[in-house]
Design an enzyme around this catalytic site. Structure first.
Site, PDB file in Angstrom:
ATOM      1  N   ASN A  47      -6.906  -3.946  -4.605  1.00 56.34           N
ATOM      2  CA  ASN A  47      -6.453  -3.168  -3.243  1.00 56.34           C
ATOM      3  C   ASN A  47      -4.914  -2.532  -3.916  1.00 56.34           C
ATOM      4  O   ASN A  47      -3.865  -3.279  -3.715  1.00 56.34           O
ATOM      5  CB  ASN A  47      -5.900  -4.324  -2.284  1.00 56.34           C
ATOM      6  CG  ASN A  47      -5.641  -3.491  -0.983  1.00 56.34           C
ATOM      7  OD1 ASN A  47      -5.164  -2.536  -0.859  1.00 56.34           O
ATOM      8  ND2 ASN A  47      -5.706  -4.386  -0.115  1.00 56.34           N
TER       9      ASN A  47
ATOM     10  N   ALA B  50      -0.195   0.738  -0.995  1.00 58.27           N
ATOM     11  CA  ALA B  50       0.362   2.025  -0.474  1.00 58.27           C
ATOM     12  C   ALA B  50      -0.059   2.959  -1.640  1.00 58.27           C
ATOM     13  O   ALA B  50      -0.023   4.170  -1.571  1.00 58.27           O
ATOM     14  CB  ALA B  50       1.842   1.999  -0.299  1.00 58.27           C
TER      15      ALA B  50
ATOM     16  N   ARG C 174      -6.573   5.121  10.469  1.00 52.65           N
ATOM     17  CA  ARG C 174      -5.099   4.912  10.779  1.00 52.65           C
ATOM     18  C   ARG C 174      -4.592   6.467  10.798  1.00 52.65           C
ATOM     19  O   ARG C 174      -4.984   7.509  10.746  1.00 52.65           O
ATOM     20  CB  ARG C 174      -4.660   3.880   9.901  1.00 52.65           C
ATOM     21  CG  ARG C 174      -5.378   2.637  10.140  1.00 52.65           C
ATOM     22  CD  ARG C 174      -4.978   1.450   9.074  1.00 52.65           C
ATOM     23  NE  ARG C 174      -3.566   1.152   9.320  1.00 52.65           N
ATOM     24  CZ  ARG C 174      -2.532   0.341   8.412  1.00 52.65           C
ATOM     25  NH1 ARG C 174      -3.153   0.228   7.136  1.00 52.65           N
ATOM     26  NH2 ARG C 174      -1.231   0.467   8.669  1.00 52.65           N
TER      27      ARG C 174
HETATM   28  C1  DQA Z   1      -4.017  -1.419   2.556  1.00 52.31           C
HETATM   29  C2  DQA Z   1      -3.899  -0.047   3.637  1.00 52.31           C
HETATM   30  C3  DQA Z   1      -2.747   0.745   3.011  1.00 52.31           C
HETATM   31  O1  DQA Z   1      -2.612   2.037   3.741  1.00 52.31           O
HETATM   32  C4  DQA Z   1      -1.254   0.109   3.115  1.00 52.31           C
HETATM   33  O2  DQA Z   1      -0.112   0.701   2.494  1.00 52.31           O
HETATM   34  C5  DQA Z   1      -1.219  -1.180   2.551  1.00 52.31           C
HETATM   35  C6  DQA Z   1      -2.711  -2.091   2.871  1.00 52.31           C
HETATM   36  C7  DQA Z   1      -5.099  -2.252   3.447  1.00 52.31           C
HETATM   37  O3  DQA Z   1      -5.609  -3.154   2.859  1.00 52.31           O
HETATM   38  O4  DQA Z   1      -5.373  -2.126   4.533  1.00 52.31           O
HETATM   39  O5  DQA Z   1      -0.416  -1.958   2.079  1.00 52.31           O
HETATM   40  O6  DQA Z   1      -4.378  -0.989   1.446  1.00 52.31           O
END
Ligand code: DQA
Length: 158
Positions: free
Chosen positions: A80, A83, A113
């Site tokens: 993950n 950002a 989003r």
């Molecule tokens: C994220 C989504 C990203 O846009 C965000 O910046 C995150 C978390 C998520 O797990 O939904 O930090 O990766």
């Protein structure tokens, strides 16, 4: 596989601000902490006979270095990039070094989003993406990586 007698090693990388899960915008990301997610991943790993290593960093270069190490040490990657998903050519380039299954996970559905979140620099260089299933997405990713490692899909070229 490095050693047939050892469980395959799976690396899970959590990007910036994911160390704050539980406190961070729980209406978006849920109330499960990163420690709980990592504990569940370790448990699911045992069930699949996988050795799961979890790593979190708020620094792009540290994430790049960890991805580079995975080329030698791991048989699958769950990431993950948080950002950095939306900005990082460096993480994208590092992922291109790997020849193992990679699953990109997002807790939230990034396509529902703000518009800047709809662009993923990494989505087209990973095996698959799971977005919007909360903490459960990581566990589904681990189960998917397990089947990809044990039974690689037959790919038909167009
Ligand atoms: C994220 C989504 C990203 O846009 C965000 O910046 C995150 C978390 C998520 O797990 O939904 O930090 O990766």
């Amino acid at each position: 596989m490095e050693n047939q007698n050892q469980p395959p090693k799976i690396l899970v990388i959590h990007g910036p601000n994911l160390n704050m899960l539980g406190q961070r915008e729980p209406e978006v990301y849920g109330d499960t902490t990163l420690a709980e997610i990592n504990r569940k991943l370790a448990e699911r790993g045992v069930a699949h006979d996988l050795a799961v290593e979890c790593f979190q960093s708020n620094h792009e270069g540290e994430i790049v270095a960890k991805i580079q190490q995975a080329a030698e040490r791991h048989q699958g990657l769950i990431i993950n990039p948080a950002a950095y998903t939306h900005t990082s050519v460096a993480i994208r380039d590092a992922l291109l070094l790997l020849d193992i299954p990679i699953i990109e996970v997002h807790l939230s559905n990034i396509y529902k989003r703000e518009s800047f979140r709809r662009t993923s620099m990494t989505a087209d260089v990973v095996t698959a993406q799971i977005s919007g299933l909360g903490a459960q997405g990581y566990l589904l990713a681990l189960t998917a990586i397990n089947s990809l490692i044990r039974r690689p899909p037959v790919v038909t070229r167009a």
